[in-house]
Design a protein around this motif. Structure first.
Motif, mmCIF file in Angstrom:
data_model
loop_
_atom_site.group_PDB
_atom_site.id
_atom_site.type_symbol
_atom_site.label_atom_id
_atom_site.label_comp_id
_atom_site.label_asym_id
_atom_site.label_seq_id
_atom_site.Cartn_x
_atom_site.Cartn_y
_atom_site.Cartn_z
ATOM 1 N N TYR A 6 31.934 11.522 3.386
ATOM 2 C CA TYR A 6 31.055 12.358 4.189
ATOM 3 C C TYR A 6 29.589 11.971 3.986
ATOM 4 O O TYR A 6 29.151 11.705 2.869
ATOM 5 N N SER A 7 28.841 11.961 5.094
ATOM 6 C CA SER A 7 27.403 11.737 5.021
ATOM 7 C C SER A 7 26.751 12.930 4.341
ATOM 8 O O SER A 7 27.146 14.076 4.574
ATOM 9 N N VAL A 8 25.757 12.644 3.519
ATOM 10 C CA VAL A 8 25.029 13.681 2.795
ATOM 11 C C VAL A 8 23.540 13.468 3.037
ATOM 12 O O VAL A 8 23.047 12.345 2.952
ATOM 13 N N LEU A 9 22.836 14.547 3.350
ATOM 14 C CA LEU A 9 21.390 14.509 3.500
ATOM 15 C C LEU A 9 20.763 15.109 2.254
ATOM 16 O O LEU A 9 21.108 16.229 1.863
ATOM 17 N N VAL A 10 19.866 14.367 1.628
ATOM 18 C CA VAL A 10 19.163 14.847 0.437
ATOM 19 C C VAL A 10 17.700 15.025 0.802
ATOM 20 O O VAL A 10 17.059 14.099 1.305
ATOM 21 N N SER A 11 17.187 16.233 0.558
ATOM 22 C CA SER A 11 15.807 16.572 0.913
ATOM 23 C C SER A 11 15.125 17.261 -0.256
ATOM 24 O O SER A 11 15.781 17.994 -1.014
ATOM 25 N N PRO A 12 13.811 17.084 -0.386
ATOM 26 C CA PRO A 12 13.089 17.798 -1.452
ATOM 27 C C PRO A 12 12.989 19.282 -1.137
ATOM 28 O O PRO A 12 12.895 19.677 0.030
ATOM 29 N N LEU A 13 13.032 20.075 -2.186
ATOM 30 C CA LEU A 13 12.806 21.515 -2.063
ATOM 31 C C LEU A 13 11.341 21.805 -2.360
ATOM 32 O O LEU A 13 10.732 21.176 -3.233
ATOM 33 N N ALA A 14 10.756 22.761 -1.660
ATOM 34 C CA ALA A 14 9.372 23.159 -1.895
ATOM 35 C C ALA A 14 9.247 23.788 -3.282
ATOM 36 O O ALA A 14 10.203 24.401 -3.784
ATOM 37 N N PRO A 15 8.102 23.657 -3.903
ATOM 38 C CA PRO A 15 7.899 24.276 -5.227
ATOM 39 C C PRO A 15 8.208 25.770 -5.231
ATOM 40 O O PRO A 15 8.780 26.289 -6.190
ATOM 41 N N GLU A 16 7.878 26.473 -4.136
ATOM 42 C CA GLU A 16 8.159 27.910 -4.085
ATOM 43 C C GLU A 16 9.656 28.213 -3.984
ATOM 44 O O GLU A 16 10.082 29.341 -4.201
ATOM 45 N N ASP A 17 10.449 27.182 -3.653
ATOM 46 C CA ASP A 17 11.914 27.323 -3.624
ATOM 47 C C ASP A 17 12.551 26.809 -4.905
ATOM 48 O O ASP A 17 13.764 26.636 -4.972
ATOM 49 N N GLY A 18 11.740 26.492 -5.892
ATOM 50 C CA GLY A 18 12.254 26.055 -7.182
ATOM 51 C C GLY A 18 12.125 24.568 -7.431
ATOM 52 O O GLY A 18 12.460 24.087 -8.507
ATOM 53 N N GLY A 19 11.668 23.811 -6.434
ATOM 54 C CA GLY A 19 11.522 22.368 -6.605
ATOM 55 C C GLY A 19 12.875 21.685 -6.667
ATOM 56 O O GLY A 19 13.914 22.276 -6.388
ATOM 57 N N GLY A 20 12.865 20.421 -7.010
ATOM 58 C CA GLY A 20 14.100 19.649 -7.052
ATOM 59 C C GLY A 20 14.501 19.192 -5.662
ATOM 60 O O GLY A 20 13.658 19.051 -4.770
ATOM 61 N N PHE A 21 15.797 18.997 -5.471
ATOM 62 C CA PHE A 21 16.317 18.457 -4.218
ATOM 63 C C PHE A 21 17.566 19.199 -3.800
ATOM 64 O O PHE A 21 18.323 19.677 -4.641
ATOM 65 N N VAL A 22 17.776 19.284 -2.495
ATOM 66 C CA VAL A 22 18.976 19.910 -1.933
ATOM 67 C C VAL A 22 19.769 18.836 -1.207
ATOM 68 O O VAL A 22 19.196 17.968 -0.546
ATOM 69 N N ALA A 23 21.088 18.881 -1.365
ATOM 70 C CA ALA A 23 21.993 17.966 -0.673
ATOM 71 C C ALA A 23 22.863 18.791 0.267
ATOM 72 O O ALA A 23 23.488 19.767 -0.156
ATOM 73 N N THR A 24 22.871 18.424 1.546
ATOM 74 C CA THR A 24 23.676 19.121 2.538
ATOM 75 C C THR A 24 24.645 18.140 3.196
ATOM 76 O O THR A 24 24.361 16.949 3.289
ATOM 77 N N VAL A 25 25.778 18.686 3.639
ATOM 78 C CA VAL A 25 26.811 17.880 4.283
ATOM 79 C C VAL A 25 26.934 18.381 5.721
ATOM 80 O O VAL A 25 27.560 19.411 5.967
ATOM 81 N N PRO A 26 26.323 17.676 6.674
ATOM 82 C CA PRO A 26 26.310 18.160 8.059
ATOM 83 C C PRO A 26 27.699 18.406 8.656
ATOM 84 O O PRO A 26 27.855 19.316 9.463
#
Length: 74
Positions: A6-26
């Protein structure tokens, strides 16, 4: 079915959302995970994919096939 298909999209999280990165599977609605680094988010989402597929099968729901074939450069 391998979670790596499965394709995965990895995006940065805003500092107000805790920072780090989120991975989603469309292809799998609601299938997400996160991590401190892009690599950690990608690693963590593999368990989320497997759990998503298992839950769908337990509920008798269809599991979507990956929408695109991935190619890897050597």
């Amino acid at each position: 079915m391998s979670s790596l298909l499965y394709s995965v999209l990895v995006s940065p999280l805003a500092p107000e959302d805790g920072g780090g990165f989120v991975a989603t599977v469309p292809d799998l609605p609601g299938c997400i995970s996160d991590g401190e680094t892009p690599q950690e988010a990608l690693f963590n989402v593999q368990d989320a994919i497997e759990s998503w597929i298992e839950a769908a099968e337990d509920l008798g729901r269809d599991v979507p096939k990956p929408s695109r074939q991935l190619a890897y450069a050597k």
